[in-house]
Design a protein around this motif. Sequence first.
Motif, PDB file in Angstrom:
ATOM      1  N   GLN A 142       0.854  -1.182   0.000  1.00 23.44           N
ATOM      2  CA  GLN A 142       0.000   0.000   0.000  1.00 23.44           C
ATOM      3  C   GLN A 142       0.891   1.234   0.000  1.00 23.44           C
ATOM      4  O   GLN A 142       1.835   1.327   0.778  1.00 23.44           O
ATOM      5  CB  GLN A 142      -0.901   0.011   1.225  1.00 23.44           C
ATOM      6  CG  GLN A 142      -1.810   1.220   1.284  1.00 23.44           C
ATOM      7  CD  GLN A 142      -2.721   1.211   2.500  1.00 23.44           C
ATOM      8  OE1 GLN A 142      -2.690   0.314   3.318  1.00 23.44           O
ATOM      9  NE2 GLN A 142      -3.533   2.233   2.616  1.00 23.44           N
ATOM     10  N   LYS A 146       1.364   5.131   0.764  1.00 27.71           N
ATOM     11  CA  LYS A 146       0.812   6.157   1.649  1.00 27.71           C
ATOM     12  C   LYS A 146       1.565   7.466   1.418  1.00 27.71           C
ATOM     13  O   LYS A 146       2.777   7.467   1.249  1.00 27.71           O
ATOM     14  CB  LYS A 146       0.963   5.730   3.108  1.00 27.71           C
ATOM     15  CG  LYS A 146       0.197   4.467   3.449  1.00 27.71           C
ATOM     16  CD  LYS A 146       0.394   4.083   4.892  1.00 27.71           C
ATOM     17  CE  LYS A 146      -0.365   2.805   5.210  1.00 27.71           C
ATOM     18  NZ  LYS A 146      -0.212   2.436   6.614  1.00 27.71           N
ATOM     19  N   THR A 184      -7.121   3.750  -2.967  1.00 30.66           N
ATOM     20  CA  THR A 184      -7.421   4.416  -1.702  1.00 30.66           C
ATOM     21  C   THR A 184      -7.977   5.814  -1.983  1.00 30.66           C
ATOM     22  O   THR A 184      -7.883   6.311  -3.110  1.00 30.66           O
ATOM     23  CB  THR A 184      -6.151   4.539  -0.838  1.00 30.66           C
ATOM     24  OG1 THR A 184      -5.222   5.394  -1.515  1.00 30.66           O
ATOM     25  CG2 THR A 184      -5.515   3.180  -0.587  1.00 30.66           C
TER      26      THR A 184
END
Length: 72
Positions: free
Chosen positions: A19, A21, A49
């Motif tokens: 993921q 970020k 996201t």
Amino acid sequence: MRKQDIEISISPSGEVTFQVKGVKGASCLDETKFLEEALGGGVIEQERTPEYYQQPDESYISSYAGGDDDDD
């Protein structure tokens, strides 16, 4: 400058997930391309996201204008 991270998880069965970020917009896909290639490129599932749908910060946008600088 905003902090950027890639969180990588490997399950006991060998499934790898990651993921991104701190990266706004679709540039997160570019940030993980090297991981996808290193793992064989077989992406099973991709989830976007909320950061993916945000406008990127201007400080992270760069462009290159290639060309010939000769003034012949």
